[in-house]
Design a protein around this motif. Structure first.
Motif, PDB file in Angstrom:
ATOM      1  N   UNK A  81      29.475  -7.880  10.789  1.00 15.95           N
ATOM      2  CA  UNK A  81      28.348  -8.088   9.882  1.00 15.95           C
ATOM      3  C   UNK A  81      28.792  -8.928   8.692  1.00 15.95           C
ATOM      4  N   UNK A  82      27.944  -9.882   8.309  1.00 15.57           N
ATOM      5  CA  UNK A  82      28.272 -10.783   7.219  1.00 15.57           C
ATOM      6  C   UNK A  82      28.797 -12.123   7.694  1.00 15.57           C
ATOM      7  N   UNK A  83      29.121 -12.203   8.988  1.00 17.71           N
ATOM      8  CA  UNK A  83      29.562 -13.464   9.573  1.00 17.71           C
ATOM      9  C   UNK A  83      28.379 -14.143  10.260  1.00 17.71           C
ATOM     10  N   UNK A  84      28.316 -15.467  10.215  1.00 16.02           N
ATOM     11  CA  UNK A  84      27.102 -16.176  10.668  1.00 16.02           C
ATOM     12  C   UNK A  84      26.689 -15.854  12.106  1.00 16.02           C
ATOM     13  N   UNK A  85      27.623 -15.806  13.042  1.00 15.52           N
ATOM     14  CA  UNK A  85      27.256 -15.597  14.445  1.00 15.52           C
ATOM     15  C   UNK A  85      26.757 -14.170  14.663  1.00 15.52           C
ATOM     16  N   UNK A  86      27.486 -13.197  14.155  1.00 12.67           N
ATOM     17  CA  UNK A  86      27.063 -11.806  14.265  1.00 12.67           C
ATOM     18  C   UNK A  86      25.680 -11.622  13.652  1.00 12.67           C
ATOM     19  N   UNK A  87      25.494 -12.142  12.452  1.00  5.94           N
ATOM     20  CA  UNK A  87      24.225 -11.966  11.754  1.00  5.94           C
ATOM     21  C   UNK A  87      23.079 -12.642  12.504  1.00  5.94           C
ATOM     22  N   UNK A  88      23.363 -13.782  13.130  1.00  7.73           N
ATOM     23  CA  UNK A  88      22.318 -14.484  13.877  1.00  7.73           C
ATOM     24  C   UNK A  88      21.896 -13.680  15.103  1.00  7.73           C
ATOM     25  N   UNK A 106      29.973  -9.148  26.254  1.00  2.00           N
ATOM     26  CA  UNK A 106      28.936  -9.820  25.463  1.00  2.00           C
ATOM     27  C   UNK A 106      28.346  -8.941  24.362  1.00  2.00           C
ATOM     28  N   UNK A 107      28.918  -7.794  24.086  1.00  2.00           N
ATOM     29  CA  UNK A 107      28.359  -6.951  23.024  1.00  2.00           C
ATOM     30  C   UNK A 107      28.432  -7.686  21.683  1.00  2.00           C
ATOM     31  N   UNK A 108      27.530  -7.387  20.801  1.00  2.00           N
ATOM     32  CA  UNK A 108      27.434  -8.110  19.530  1.00  2.00           C
ATOM     33  C   UNK A 108      28.742  -8.062  18.751  1.00  2.00           C
ATOM     34  N   UNK A 109      29.448  -6.933  18.789  1.00  2.00           N
ATOM     35  CA  UNK A 109      30.666  -6.800  17.984  1.00  2.00           C
ATOM     36  C   UNK A 109      31.833  -7.615  18.551  1.00  2.00           C
ATOM     37  N   UNK A 110      31.675  -8.165  19.755  1.00  2.00           N
ATOM     38  CA  UNK A 110      32.700  -9.060  20.292  1.00  2.00           C
ATOM     39  C   UNK A 110      32.662 -10.423  19.595  1.00  2.00           C
ATOM     40  N   UNK A 111      31.551 -10.724  18.924  1.00  2.00           N
ATOM     41  CA  UNK A 111      31.353 -12.038  18.305  1.00  2.00           C
ATOM     42  C   UNK A 111      31.681 -12.044  16.815  1.00  2.00           C
ATOM     43  N   UNK A 112      32.206 -10.946  16.293  1.00  2.00           N
ATOM     44  CA  UNK A 112      32.534 -10.906  14.874  1.00  2.00           C
ATOM     45  C   UNK A 112      32.038  -9.623  14.244  1.00  2.00           C
ATOM     46  N   UNK A 153      29.146 -22.785  10.361  1.00  2.00           N
ATOM     47  CA  UNK A 153      27.828 -22.422  10.881  1.00  2.00           C
ATOM     48  C   UNK A 153      26.809 -22.160   9.768  1.00  2.00           C
ATOM     49  N   UNK A 154      27.188 -22.387   8.544  1.00  2.00           N
ATOM     50  CA  UNK A 154      26.233 -22.174   7.449  1.00  2.00           C
ATOM     51  C   UNK A 154      25.491 -23.450   7.074  1.00  2.00           C
ATOM     52  N   UNK A 155      25.882 -24.570   7.648  1.00  2.00           N
ATOM     53  CA  UNK A 155      25.206 -25.830   7.319  1.00  2.00           C
ATOM     54  C   UNK A 155      23.838 -25.879   7.988  1.00  2.00           C
ATOM     55  N   UNK A 156      22.975 -26.716   7.455  1.00  2.00           N
ATOM     56  CA  UNK A 156      21.620 -26.855   7.984  1.00  2.00           C
ATOM     57  C   UNK A 156      21.533 -28.083   8.892  1.00  2.00           C
ATOM     58  N   UNK A 157      20.707 -27.971   9.930  1.00  2.00           N
ATOM     59  CA  UNK A 157      20.501 -29.044  10.891  1.00  2.00           C
ATOM     60  C   UNK A 157      19.004 -29.302  11.012  1.00  2.00           C
ATOM     61  N   UNK A 158      18.611 -30.172  11.917  1.00  2.00           N
ATOM     62  CA  UNK A 158      17.191 -30.429  12.150  1.00  2.00           C
ATOM     63  C   UNK A 158      16.914 -30.465  13.648  1.00  2.00           C
TER      64      UNK A 158
END
Length: 819
Positions: free
Chosen positions: A564-571, A556-562, A668-673
């Motif tokens: 820097x600069x990618x939406x999931x990592x940045x989130x 589950x380390x952050x770098x397993x998810x992508x 993952x860059x789209x906006x939701x509500x």
């Protein structure tokens, strides 16, 4: 002298009155009444003006059973009681409440001092003799109560039913893996009830009554407390069962864990990678099997050769300004030193526990049983032995303990297993108190060893009173689903409302096999469906008392998810950095928890009880008294995936038929509500935009994958800390104070030496801050207290939500800032 004629009826009444009078006995703390019709004795014992104990026991026992409570620490204080007999009633009034005991049927009712009814018993207690040899002479005990139809109640521990109010529920209460039943509830009416029994207990509530029924007891024994509101009840419960010690500052940083790091090099590699990526990290967790085989289970030593120099590992972790905690269990393998010493003294139980097999194969092989046995944590001798062997790890410089399986694990439980003798009676009699005793044993021994290092324990199970033992309880081996995420919010809030403020869950869920393509192949972190769930769980975890990522089947380390600069990592990074920016707020809140009996995670009814819309709200809460948290708990970008892994049996690896199939492309860059309800009674500000809203309405909030909806109540003062790589990297010498105008408010900034118990003797500082909304003035009051290394001089940059800003120098004397 005038003669008075007395008829038969009159003589009967006279004699009955004399007998009744003889059956009522005043005691130093209350009253004892023999209830002839019910063939039992009832005692009312005041522990304080707002806490009263009610004990009932069969008349065959003239004296109250000699029972030492395992949860209760309060010694009854001298309480002024106004005593009055009125007809069939004995009325006892203190400055805070009135208790009325009916002499005829023994029922008790509770009112406030204005005679507003709070709670009443329904009927007499039940005492059914236990016939089994192990519990001979005891009873199955039960008492029912009457609640108002619309009355909301909370508590009962960590439950996975997804409900906030626990009305119309039936629960079998005892500690488990994913649920920890606690025999306590509190009402929106401002009272609490603690049923002081440690055997498995059935709680039931329906339209007719609310009841507790326990399998073993010498008496019915409960405490009623009146606090006026939820905070008051929590305060009374902690007064009764113990206060919350401070955790070190570093424990409020970010924690990285998984099942499991398998070598010294892997542990250090994870830490080095976080430092290389400049992602904040304070804690790393070593899970099981660092001891080697299952026959060496919980040896409390690094016996696996992949940990070639444990001292060097701990030294390097500390040199990089991080901390480690390590898993320890309530059971031992037959080849370990603790097992042999405990076994010689008859301090091991014989029922089946985890791990069942000696080999690490699935399913477990019955022809190679592990021989692992649970130790008798109820025994002070056993707890001494436990700590004696734990010192091998403590002396390495281990920073804390991950006490797993403190329920403890009990596989294929049979009725006769509960007959197992313990130091305090049958296992059945004291079953629910096992985590309390196990965790308490470690806390007490470490406290006796040194006051220079605060105890920190992460544990899977809890019971009433465990908050006094420096532990954070997590919600067990839950599955990785949206439904499971949703359940963690009310689970944590209801646990908090039992008086236990420290809660967390495995960020991302523990079992995620249905998100993987194959067992333990790590593919889930590349699966958009899981990525979305994980990000939302990280955001929720940022607003728990402990922020800890953990689970099996994928790292589950952050770098397993992508990257820097990618939406999931940045989130993920944004959520971690948000957590660190709030450390001054969080640590100051922790002082309010310790010193003012407050809570971190606050059900909305705690602060907005007048707004009935929040009484049963299970998806929002306050974090501290300023920030409203509304986690995104439904999938917005991907389909929700159903669970297949079993939380109770665990390790169900046969879930191939329910894998997430195929690949998908997700933007993952789209906006939701998302919908957010803002409680009535205050004005709210959007944390991200400073947009202002009136309370008492539901709003639609535009969301993105990297944003969790947060709102701050008017009158709040929120300190923002520096950008750091670990909690103590930089002094708080230039904090930003965000002022949310619209109402008067206050905040106290708390600081101390961050990792010892000197605060208990006054080594800390408080800087009081008040906002006057009419004059738009922030007053930073004179500093109170001192400690070694405190900041003599600092700056505060004061910012209001409308954009005004001023920077002032503060030297400990009162400063006024006009904005």
């Amino acid at each position: 002298m005038r003669k008075v004629k007395v008829g038969i009826t009159g003589i009967f009444l006279l004699i009955s009155g004399l007998l009744m009078a003889q059956n009522v006995n005043r005691t130093p703390q209350g009253v004892k009444v023999n209830v002839a019709e019910g063939n039992f004795n009832a005692e009312v014992i005041f522990y304080s003006p707002s806490i009263v104990r009610i004990v009932k026991y069969p008349s065959v026992k003239d004296q109250m059973p000699d029972k030492e409570s395992l949860s209760v620490t309060l010694v009854p204080e001298q309480t002024k009681i106004d005593f009055k007999e009125q007809g069939d009633d004995v009325r006892l009034k203190t400055s805070d409440m009135i208790v009325t005991l009916n002499k005829t049927d023994g029922t008790v009712r509770f009112t406030d001092t204005k005679n507003n009814e709070l709670l009443a018993e329904k009927g007499t207690p039940s005492f059914y003799p236990n016939k089994g040899k192990a519990d001979k002479g005891t009873y199955k005990v039960r008492q029912a109560f009457m609640l108002e139809k619309e009355e909301a109640i909370y508590g009962l521990g960590i439950l996975q039913n997804g409900k906030m109010s626990q009305r119309n529920q039936r629960k079998y209460l005892m500690p488990g893996n994913v649920e920890d039943g606690i025999t306590f509830f509190q009402s929106v009416k401002g009272y609490g009830l603690f049923w002081d029994n440690y055997s498995p207990t059935n709680f039931a509530d329906d339209e007719n009554e609310t009841s507790f029924e326990s399998e073993v007891g010498d008496c019915t024994d409960y405490y009623f407390m009146y606090g006026g509101d939820a905070d008051g009840v929590v305060a009374q419960m902690r007064t009764l069962t113990g206060q919350v010690p401070m955790f070190p500052l570093w424990t409020y940083g970010y924690w990285q864990s998984k099942e499991r790091y398998k070598s010294q090099n892997e542990v250090l590699g994870v830490l080095n990678k976080y430092r290389e990526l400049q992602i904040p990290l304070d804690g790393i967790v070593q899970d099981w099997q660092y001891w080697g085989s299952n026959y060496l289970w919980n040896a409390m030593e690094f016996l696996d050769g992949n940990y070639y120099n444990p001292q060097q590992m701990l030294d390097e972790i500390h040199a990089k300004n991080a901390h480690m905690i390590i898993t320890i269990w309530s059971s031992f393998g037959p080849q370990t030193k603790p097992y042999k010493e405990l076994n010689e003294k008859g301090l091991l139980f014989n029922f089946r526990t985890w791990p069942l097999a000696g080999t690490d194969t699935w399913p477990p092989r019955e022809d190679y049983l592990s021989g692992v046995r649970v130790y008798d944590a109820y025994s002070p001798v056993a707890r001494d032995i436990y700590w004696k062997h734990l010192t091998r790890l403590y002396d390495l410089g281990m920073d804390g303990w991950w006490m797993d399986s403190t329920e403890p694990d009990h596989l294929d439980a049979k009725p006769e297993d509960f007959d197992t003798p313990t130091y305090l009676g049958s296992f059945r009699k004291v079953r629910s108190a096992y985590p309390l005793m196990a965790v308490g044993g470690v806390y007490d021994h470490q406290r006796a060893t040194t006051s220079d290092k605060r105890v920190f324990i992460l544990t899977r199970s809890g019971f009433a009173g465990q908050q006094r033992y420096g532990c954070n309880v997590w919600s067990g081996d839950i599955v990785s689903t949206w439904e499971s995420l949703r359940k963690q919010i009310p689970a944590g809030l209801n646990f908090t409302l039992t008086g236990n403020p420290n809660f967390n869950s495995d960020i991302g869920g523990f079992f995620l096999g249905h998100y993987n393509k194959g067992w333990n192949d790590g593919s889930a972190t590349k699966n958009p469906s899981y990525q979305e769930l994980y990000v939302r769980w990280v955001q929720f975890g940022a607003f728990n008392p402990m922020m800890r990522s953990h689970g099996t089947e994928a790292p589950r380390e952050i770098y397993q998810f992508g990257k820097k600069g990618e939406p999931i990592y940045d989130a993920i990074e944004k959520a971690i950095r948000l957590r660190y920016s709030l450390l001054p707020y969080i640590y100051s809140t922790s002082w309010q928890v310790t010193n003012k009996q407050s809570s971190f995670m606050r059900a909305l009814m705690m602060d907005f009880a007048d707004d009935k819309k929040v009484w049963d709200m299970n998806d929002e809460y306050m974090f501290g008294k300023s920030i409203l948290v509304a986690p995104i708990v439904e999938a917005q970008y991907t389909p929700e995936v159903a669970a297949t892994a079993s939380e109770e049996t665990g390790w169900d690896r046969d879930d191939n038929k329910n894998k997430s199939k195929g690949s998908m492309t997700v933007d993952f860059t789209t906006k939701k509500t998302a919908k957010v309800y803002l409680p009535a009674g205050t004005v709210w500000y959007d944390f991200w935009t400073n947009e202002k809203y009136d309370g008492g309405q539901e709003i639609s909030r535009e969301t993105t994958i990297d944003m969790i909806p947060l709102y701050v109540r008017a009158g709040s003062i929120v300190p923002i800390g520096p950008d750091v790589q670990y909690a103590t990297e930089k002094n708080w010498d230039n904090l930003e104070l965000k002022v949310y105008a619209g109402a008067n408010g206050s905040f106290t900034l708390y600081e101390d030496e961050f990792d010892n118990y000197n605060y208990e003797s006054g080594a800390y500082t408080e800087i009081p801050m008040t906002w006057n909304n009419a004059s738009r003035t922030l007053t930073i009051g004179a500093r109170k207290g001192k400690y070694n290394g405190m900041l003599e001089k600092r700056q505060f940059t004061v910012k209001t939500v409308d954009g005004n800003s001023k920077t002032v120098t503060y030297t400990g004397k009162k400063v006024t800032v006009k904005l």
